[in-house]
Scaffold this active site. Structure first.
Site, PDB file in Angstrom:
ATOM      1  N   LYS A  72      11.527   3.529  -1.880  1.00 41.46           N
ATOM      2  CA  LYS A  72      10.413   2.764  -1.314  1.00 41.46           C
ATOM      3  C   LYS A  72       9.582   3.631  -0.376  1.00 41.46           C
ATOM      4  CE  LYS A  72       9.967  -0.142   2.248  1.00 41.46           C
ATOM      5  NZ  LYS A  72      10.301  -1.165   3.224  1.00 41.46           N
ATOM      6  N   ASP A  97       8.957  -4.037  -1.382  1.00 39.69           N
ATOM      7  CA  ASP A  97       9.778  -4.480  -0.257  1.00 39.69           C
ATOM      8  C   ASP A  97      10.154  -5.944  -0.482  1.00 39.69           C
ATOM      9  OD1 ASP A  97       7.460  -5.908   0.211  1.00 39.69           O
ATOM     10  OD2 ASP A  97       7.181  -5.190   2.265  1.00 39.69           O
TER      11      ASP A  97
END
Length: 214
Positions: A124, A142
């Protein structure tokens, strides 16, 4: 998990997002690629506002890997102790700074594999940096995007990697660059976890969420 929306519906959804926010930005403060990496790494299990408050002072004295190494682990800890998991994060900031100095000449690499090799940097974080700094159409999934994607049918997936792939496979190419920012903002301010604000939602008529709020 809602069923994947069709191409034409997705195009309409992102056209609406774009009309409201043509150039969405991440909310983490940074001054260069290095401070962006550090800020995103610090943001795990913490709010952007909380990270920004700590890094405003930190980046004023250490905005390069070398300066961060000179500050040292204890020095970094003092600046970020208001952030969750700060001791482990301070260790990682020093480790990744040392790796950047020793292996990359103090510069942040622009490949996902190289970024993910840095301590404290996962997929991420790497995708955020690739997208925000180099403009790659990388999708940093997320909790907000995972929730919105599955609730609406925009990008359903059983895990974050599947959701990331759903964005890449189904969202029209011309919206890929900003897709994750639009979805994060939508999840953070409208399609919130406990009681989504469906009445104020600009895509309520298009999404597949069956329990829409009044």
């Amino acid at each position: 998990m809602a069923k994947q929306l069709d191409y034409h519906t997705l195009r309409e959804i992102f056209t609406r997002f774009q009309s409201v926010e043509p150039e969405p930005k991440g909310e983490l403060n940074h001054v260069n690629a290095y401070t962006l990496v550090v800020a995103v790494a610090l943001s795990a299990q913490a709010t952007d506002a909380g990270v920004n408050k700590a890094t405003e002072r930190l980046f004023a004295v250490a905005d390069t890997p070398q300066k961060m190494l000179e500050l040292g682990e204890e020095g970094v800890t003092e600046y970020i102790k208001t952030i969750g998991l700060y001791r482990n994060k301070a260790k990682n900031v020093i480790k990744l700074s040392r790796m950047l100095v020793e292996h990359y000449g103090g510069e942040v690499p622009c490949s996902r594999a190289a970024l993910e090799s840095l301590p404290g940097v996962g997929r991420k974080t790497a995708n955020v940096v690739l997208n925000m700094w180099w403009g790659h159409p990388a999708q940093a999934v997320d909790t907000h995007i995972f929730r919105v994607g599955n609730r609406t049918g925009i990008c359903p997936g059983k895990d974050v990697v599947a959701t990331e792939r759903a964005i890449e496979d189904h969202v029209p190419v011309d919206f890929q660059r900003h897709a994750h920012h639009w979805l994060i903002l939508h999840g953070r301010y409208t399609c919130v976890a406990r009681k989504p604000k469906c009445k104020a939602c600009l895509i309520a008529d298009l999404c597949r969420f069956e329990e829409k709020t009044e």
